[in-house]
Design a protein around this motif. Sequence first.
Motif, mmCIF file in Angstrom:
data_model
loop_
_atom_site.group_PDB
_atom_site.id
_atom_site.type_symbol
_atom_site.label_atom_id
_atom_site.label_comp_id
_atom_site.label_asym_id
_atom_site.label_seq_id
_atom_site.Cartn_x
_atom_site.Cartn_y
_atom_site.Cartn_z
ATOM 1 N N GLU A 1 -3.035 -11.203 -13.333
ATOM 2 C CA GLU A 1 -3.415 -12.168 -12.249
ATOM 3 C C GLU A 1 -2.585 -11.952 -10.922
ATOM 4 N N SER A 2 -1.551 -11.620 -11.635
ATOM 5 C CA SER A 2 -1.012 -10.942 -9.508
ATOM 6 C C SER A 2 -2.329 -9.842 -9.038
ATOM 7 N N ARG A 3 -2.337 -8.961 -9.373
ATOM 8 C CA ARG A 3 -3.217 -8.497 -9.036
ATOM 9 C C ARG A 3 -4.378 -9.047 -7.601
ATOM 10 N N MET A 4 -4.890 -9.909 -7.761
ATOM 11 C CA MET A 4 -5.548 -10.454 -7.112
ATOM 12 C C MET A 4 -4.867 -11.924 -6.049
ATOM 13 N N ILE B 1 -1.998 -12.081 5.899
ATOM 14 C CA ILE B 1 -2.029 -11.968 4.972
ATOM 15 C C ILE B 1 -3.566 -11.934 4.116
ATOM 16 N N HIS B 2 -3.492 -11.388 3.024
ATOM 17 C CA HIS B 2 -5.003 -10.874 2.624
ATOM 18 C C HIS B 2 -4.956 -11.303 1.112
ATOM 19 N N GLN B 3 -6.523 -10.802 0.102
ATOM 20 C CA GLN B 3 -6.779 -10.548 -0.778
ATOM 21 C C GLN B 3 -6.920 -9.119 -1.140
ATOM 22 N N ASP B 4 -6.762 -8.134 -1.814
ATOM 23 C CA ASP B 4 -7.338 -6.716 -1.376
ATOM 24 C C ASP B 4 -8.619 -7.334 -2.880
ATOM 25 N N ASN B 5 -9.960 -6.833 -2.467
ATOM 26 C CA ASN B 5 -11.098 -7.090 -2.815
ATOM 27 C C ASN B 5 -12.066 -5.905 -2.332
ATOM 28 N N ILE C 1 -1.553 2.967 -4.585
ATOM 29 C CA ILE C 1 -2.497 4.277 -5.317
ATOM 30 C C ILE C 1 -3.096 2.565 -6.251
ATOM 31 N N ARG C 2 -4.604 3.368 -6.284
ATOM 32 C CA ARG C 2 -5.931 2.720 -6.730
ATOM 33 C C ARG C 2 -6.879 2.477 -7.918
ATOM 34 N N GLN C 3 -7.116 2.162 -8.754
ATOM 35 C CA GLN C 3 -8.445 2.717 -9.782
ATOM 36 C C GLN C 3 -9.632 1.868 -9.116
ATOM 37 N N CYS D 1 -5.382 7.460 -2.726
ATOM 38 C CA CYS D 1 -3.963 7.071 -2.242
ATOM 39 C C CYS D 1 -4.494 6.099 -1.339
ATOM 40 N N LEU D 2 -4.167 4.875 -0.453
ATOM 41 C CA LEU D 2 -3.769 4.806 0.876
ATOM 42 C C LEU D 2 -2.136 5.212 0.950
ATOM 43 N N ILE D 3 -2.341 5.448 2.383
ATOM 44 C CA ILE D 3 -0.906 5.541 3.062
ATOM 45 C C ILE D 3 -0.749 5.133 4.403
ATOM 46 N N ASN D 4 -0.004 3.696 3.440
ATOM 47 C CA ASN D 4 0.524 2.885 5.252
ATOM 48 C C ASN D 4 1.644 3.333 6.159
ATOM 49 N N TYR D 5 1.461 3.572 7.363
ATOM 50 C CA TYR D 5 2.528 3.962 7.816
ATOM 51 C C TYR D 5 2.834 3.036 9.238
ATOM 52 N N TYR D 6 4.344 1.899 8.253
ATOM 53 C CA TYR D 6 5.036 1.025 9.684
ATOM 54 C C TYR D 6 6.289 1.536 10.606
ATOM 55 N N GLN D 7 5.276 2.443 11.616
ATOM 56 C CA GLN D 7 6.170 2.816 12.758
ATOM 57 C C GLN D 7 7.341 1.749 13.736
ATOM 58 N N ILE E 1 4.206 -3.173 -8.718
ATOM 59 C CA ILE E 1 3.411 -2.801 -9.927
ATOM 60 C C ILE E 1 2.101 -4.156 -10.425
ATOM 61 N N LEU E 2 1.480 -4.697 -9.575
ATOM 62 C CA LEU E 2 0.227 -5.705 -9.187
ATOM 63 C C LEU E 2 -0.972 -5.354 -10.900
ATOM 64 N N HIS E 3 -0.442 -6.184 -11.275
ATOM 65 C CA HIS E 3 -1.348 -6.206 -12.816
ATOM 66 C C HIS E 3 -1.549 -7.666 -13.144
ATOM 67 N N TYR F 1 -2.457 -13.274 -2.963
ATOM 68 C CA TYR F 1 -2.673 -12.735 -1.406
ATOM 69 C C TYR F 1 -1.581 -12.607 -1.368
ATOM 70 N N HIS F 2 -1.095 -11.467 -0.233
ATOM 71 C CA HIS F 2 -0.114 -10.460 -0.169
ATOM 72 C C HIS F 2 -0.492 -10.274 1.478
ATOM 73 N N GLY F 3 1.299 -9.744 1.428
ATOM 74 C CA GLY F 3 0.974 -8.747 3.522
ATOM 75 C C GLY F 3 2.506 -8.644 3.706
ATOM 76 N N GLY G 1 10.729 4.007 10.517
ATOM 77 C CA GLY G 1 9.677 3.575 9.990
ATOM 78 C C GLY G 1 9.437 3.499 8.213
ATOM 79 N N ARG G 2 8.208 2.876 8.155
ATOM 80 C CA ARG G 2 8.037 2.517 6.495
ATOM 81 C C ARG G 2 6.831 3.051 6.161
ATOM 82 N N LEU G 3 6.846 3.785 5.152
ATOM 83 C CA LEU G 3 5.425 4.485 4.878
ATOM 84 C C LEU G 3 5.381 3.461 3.510
ATOM 85 N N ASN G 4 3.942 3.342 3.611
ATOM 86 C CA ASN G 4 3.839 2.507 1.678
ATOM 87 C C ASN G 4 2.554 3.003 1.250
ATOM 88 N N LEU G 5 2.324 3.515 0.131
ATOM 89 C CA LEU G 5 1.736 4.518 -0.771
ATOM 90 C C LEU G 5 0.915 3.086 -1.954
#
Length: 198
Positions: free
Chosen positions: A165-168, A114-118, A194-196, A100-106, A161-163, A170-172, A188-192
């Motif tokens: 096609e949408s799993r790959m 923009i990126h792809q989760d690879n 969660i990945r396998q 679980c990645l916890i991102n904090y946008y303060q 939920i990214l599943h 690009y997003h940001g 600010g904003r927290l984003n969690l």
Amino acid sequence: MLHLQNYLSESQQREILHHCREIGKRAPLFIPTMKNRSPFNYQMTNCGKVGWISDQNGYQYIENHPVTNKPWQPIPEVIRNLTKSLAAKVGDYNFTPETCLINYYQKENSKLGIHQDNTEINKAAPIISISLGDDGIFLIGGKRRKDPTKEIILKSGDILILHDESRMFYHGIKGIVPGTSNLLNSGGRLNLTIRQVY
Ligand code: MD3
Ligand code: FE
């Protein structure tokens, strides 16, 4: 992509926020960098068996916090149970939340290009995102970087939920809208996320 708006009740949001604060005490937020050492415009930490980081060696999953060198804290049971049941909604009855990645946008100018989760080895398992706090201005495109993007506002308590096609895709995160939530006293904003991974 499945966007569940206002899915979490305020008490569920507060419970998850409490867990994030406890995790942050032992695994403090830090600012990741790119390979060229330029810093990202947000802070992050992780929980789980492995955690995602970026530094001069690039994107990687590692077993210890890069500053404290201690193992990451376990993923709280409420987040494991929630994400397993969410994955089942899109057909994955065997989702194993491993990180679980916890991102904090303060700040107003916090963002994520923009990126792809690879970095994950497993590119088939869904990715589940939980938004808490101020609105996030989320951009989602397609499988190619040049594909057109659309803007979606992610509000506190929303699930994405990214599943399939949408799993790959690009997003940001283009930015946040300060003052749109009173969940986090500090704003600010927290984003969690969660990945396998494997
Ligand atoms: C769409 N995080 O950490 S969450 C990331 O709000 C990341 O912190 C953003 O992108 C944030 O990699 C967006 C929503 C999200 C997560 C993973 C995705 C959207 C995604 C994977 C594929 C497509
Ligand atoms: Fe991402």
